[in-house]
Write an enzyme that holds these catalytic residues in place. Structure first.
Site, PDB file in Angstrom:
ATOM      1  N   LYS A  84       0.836  10.198  -9.409  1.00  0.00           N
ATOM      2  CA  LYS A  84       1.950   9.354  -8.979  1.00  0.00           C
ATOM      3  C   LYS A  84       1.575   7.896  -9.131  1.00  0.00           C
ATOM      4  O   LYS A  84       0.459   7.496  -8.805  1.00  0.00           O
ATOM      5  CB  LYS A  84       2.239   9.659  -7.489  1.00  0.00           C
ATOM      6  CG  LYS A  84       3.508   9.036  -6.986  1.00  0.00           C
ATOM      7  CD  LYS A  84       4.701   9.876  -7.354  1.00  0.00           C
ATOM      8  CE  LYS A  84       6.008   9.153  -7.069  1.00  0.00           C
ATOM      9  NZ  LYS A  84       6.343   8.147  -8.083  1.00  0.00           N
ATOM     10  N   LYS A 114      -4.701   4.989  -2.413  1.00  0.00           N
ATOM     11  CA  LYS A 114      -3.515   4.667  -1.617  1.00  0.00           C
ATOM     12  C   LYS A 114      -2.871   5.956  -1.092  1.00  0.00           C
ATOM     13  O   LYS A 114      -2.592   6.098   0.089  1.00  0.00           O
ATOM     14  CB  LYS A 114      -2.538   3.931  -2.552  1.00  0.00           C
ATOM     15  CG  LYS A 114      -1.364   3.291  -1.899  1.00  0.00           C
ATOM     16  CD  LYS A 114      -0.439   2.646  -2.933  1.00  0.00           C
ATOM     17  CE  LYS A 114      -1.068   1.521  -3.722  1.00  0.00           C
ATOM     18  NZ  LYS A 114      -0.099   0.764  -4.533  1.00  0.00           N
ATOM     19  N   LYS A 150      -0.725   5.558 -13.257  1.00  0.00           N
ATOM     20  CA  LYS A 150      -0.041   4.275 -13.479  1.00  0.00           C
ATOM     21  C   LYS A 150       0.319   4.163 -14.946  1.00  0.00           C
ATOM     22  O   LYS A 150      -0.378   4.710 -15.808  1.00  0.00           O
ATOM     23  CB  LYS A 150      -0.963   3.103 -13.107  1.00  0.00           C
ATOM     24  CG  LYS A 150      -0.215   1.823 -12.791  1.00  0.00           C
ATOM     25  CD  LYS A 150       0.411   1.907 -11.422  1.00  0.00           C
ATOM     26  CE  LYS A 150       0.906   0.610 -10.890  1.00  0.00           C
ATOM     27  NZ  LYS A 150       1.020   0.652  -9.415  1.00  0.00           N
ATOM     28  N   SER A 209       8.594   7.144  -2.073  1.00  0.00           N
ATOM     29  CA  SER A 209       8.709   7.927  -3.312  1.00  0.00           C
ATOM     30  C   SER A 209       8.455   9.402  -3.028  1.00  0.00           C
ATOM     31  O   SER A 209       9.103  10.286  -3.598  1.00  0.00           O
ATOM     32  CB  SER A 209       7.687   7.447  -4.351  1.00  0.00           C
ATOM     33  OG  SER A 209       8.160   6.316  -5.021  1.00  0.00           O
TER      34      SER A 209
HETATM   35  N1  GLU Z   1       4.397   0.880  -8.000  1.00  0.00           N
HETATM   36  C1  GLU Z   1       4.274   1.169  -6.600  1.00  0.00           C
HETATM   37  C2  GLU Z   1       2.814   1.082  -6.180  1.00  0.00           C
HETATM   38  O1  GLU Z   1       2.035   0.397  -6.768  1.00  0.00           O
HETATM   39  C3  GLU Z   1       4.951   2.469  -6.215  1.00  0.00           C
HETATM   40  C4  GLU Z   1       4.420   3.700  -6.847  1.00  0.00           C
HETATM   41  C5  GLU Z   1       5.237   4.963  -6.582  1.00  0.00           C
HETATM   42  O2  GLU Z   1       6.211   4.905  -5.839  1.00  0.00           O
HETATM   43  O3  GLU Z   1       4.879   5.986  -7.145  1.00  0.00           O
HETATM   44  O4  GLU Z   1       2.407   1.607  -5.183  1.00  0.00           O
END
Ligand code: GLU
Length: 473
Positions: A72, A96, A108, A364
């Site tokens: 994710k 995270k 990513k 998300s």
């Molecule tokens: N781009 C966001 C982050 O850096 C959200 C990632 C997501 O929702 O998967 O955490």
């Protein structure tokens, strides 16, 4: 944003990881495995532009860890995208998700373009082509890897992704779960847009409510009255500023790349946003002072500094000039390791990115669950709760022979809607994570900072999963 001269962004993440690994007891090989990026997909594809020219687009998707599935993480559109950056950001996603107990591995994506230089039609073609490249290599899917918005992307791009994916996978019942951050009409969840900014607010509020931390910083308890500087008026910066203002803090300065504005009485982010939309610049906002060198806004005296733009904005050159007592990393990687050291020595508390900006991925996760369950949150219980509340109110009124005021009645009656449940789930997640990290920090006085405590928390969780999987008996 250029990478720091001494370390690449990925090396910075590795450095922070190693610093924290020292406070854990895991096998060296297991730590190496956790740190490594599992899969890196680097691609080039052609797109025909509006003027007939063919442009070769450089793009990436990195899956840092598959210790949980799916992977994710967002997709960013930026000229500064490179493999090292996407690897670093994917790693941060793993840690995270672990910290906030979201059962995903880290991923990513990035497309190396400046979205402002393309027409909407060109952006759509680029996004759709990128998605079909991911499908071809099995790098996207509700159980494989689920992208989301990041710097330079939003709901519109996510709608293009889900549409492309669904058309390439006819009949896949869970196709909507191939990407999150979608518009609500396309399977998105209410509350996703403001989620990262709201999570930043919840996280900073929780730290501001800790007497030991506030006492050490010489700050009063709570967010009310705190003077905040926000760098970046994108989705994350805008919503962070909004929730601080609505809860009694003063957003005294907002910085964007063209400059910054200062008003000690507090700025309203929506008015600033409208001013920027109308004039093309944040500068010359009525009642505010211009700061033409935007980076100087980071050095303003304030209680809380919220960098909500890109990585490496606080480095060894400007860290000595930072006057904030608390820094809330809304962006990914805004501080370099050198800046970290300097700020620790100055007694500044840095609330780290990979926990503080986890609100986005947390919601998300809620969106993905909604997509897999094919039902809107609140659909089943809202009416039941309201009927029950109405019954309780009528019993109270009957027994006391008094009437409840209309505003109170409406408040008590209200059954939870989707957005209420999403905000509540986010608040609970951020509060729990803050306490988990703080407990690690308090129990081990040798841990120098909150970032290291957060990494220890993440490493322990990922290592436990690996160990339970039995890969490292
Ligand atoms: N781009 C966001 C982050 O850096 C959200 C990632 C997501 O929702 O998967 O955490």
């Amino acid at each position: 944003m250029s990478n720091h001269p001494n370390y690449s962004f990925f090396q910075s993440v590795e450095k922070s990881f190693d610093k924290a690994a020292h406070f854990t007891k895991w096998d060296k090989g297991l730590l190496e495995q956790i740190k490594a990026c599992n899969s890196v997909y680097s691609m080039h594809f052609p797109v025909k532009m509006d003027d007939g020219r063919i442009e070769v687009i450089e793009a990436y998707r990195v899956q840092h860890s598959q210790h949980k599935s799916p992977c994710k993480g967002g997709i960013r559109f930026s000229e500064a995208v490179n493999q090292d950056e996407v690897m670093a950001l994917a790693s941060l996603m793993t840690y995270k998700c672990a910290i906030v107990n979201v059962p995903f591995g880290g991923g990513k994506g990035g497309i190396k373009i400046n979205p402002r230089q393309y027409s909407v039609y060109e952006l759509e073609k680029i996004t759709r082509r990128y998605t079909s490249e991911l499908v071809k290599k099995n790098f996207i899917g509700p159980g494989i890897d689920v992208p989301a918005p990041d710097y330079g992307t939003g709901e519109r791009e996510m709608a293009w992704i889900v549409d492309t994916y669904s058309s390439l996978k006819p009949g896949e019942i869970d196709a909507a779960g191939c990407v999150t951050g979608k518009p609500v009409s396309q399977g998105g969840v209410r509350g996703r847009k403001e989620a990262t900014g709201l999570g930043v607010f919840y996280g900073v509020r929780e730290v501001c409510n800790m007497p030991d931390v506030m006492g050490k910083l010489g700050l009063s308890l709570g967010v009310a009255g705190k003077r905040i500087v926000v760098q970046g008026l994108g989705n994350v910066g805008y919503h962070s500023a909004k929730f601080f203002r609505e809860n009694g803090s003063k957003v005294i300065a907002i910085a964007e790349y063209e400059g910054a504005i200062l008003n000690e009485n507090g700025l309203n982010e929506e008015e600033v946003f409208q001013h920027r939309k109308a004039t093309g610049s944040i500068l010359n906002f009525p009642g505010a002072t211009n700061i033409t060198d935007s980076s100087k806004a980071l050095e303003l005296p304030c209680d809380v500094l919220i960098p909500a733009a890109l990585e490496n904005v606080i480095n060894k050159d400007n860290a000595p000039n930072i006057q904030a007592k608390l820094i809330g990393e809304a962006a990914n990687g805004p501080l370099t390791p050198e800046a970290d050291e300097i700020l620790i020595n100055k007694g500044v508390v840095v609330i780290p990115d990979m926990y503080l900006n986890a609100g986005g991925v947390t919601v998300s996760y809620f969106e993905w669950l909604k997509n897999l369950s094919h039902v809107r949150y609140g659909r089943m219980e809202k009416r039941f709760t309201e009927n029950m509340n109405a019954h309780i109110i009528s019993q109270i009124e009957h027994l006391t022979e008094k009437k409840i005021a209309d505003t109170e009645r409406a408040f008590i009656m209200h059954g939870a809607e989707e957005v209420d449940l999403v905000h509540s789930g986010l608040e609970e997640t951020m509060i729990t994570a803050t306490h988990e990290i703080m407990d690690i920090w308090r129990k081990n006085p040798e841990i120098p900072d909150m970032r290291t405590a957060a990494y220890v928390c993440a490493i322990n969780k990922v290592a436990t999963t690996y160990t339970e999987l039995g890969i490292f008996p």
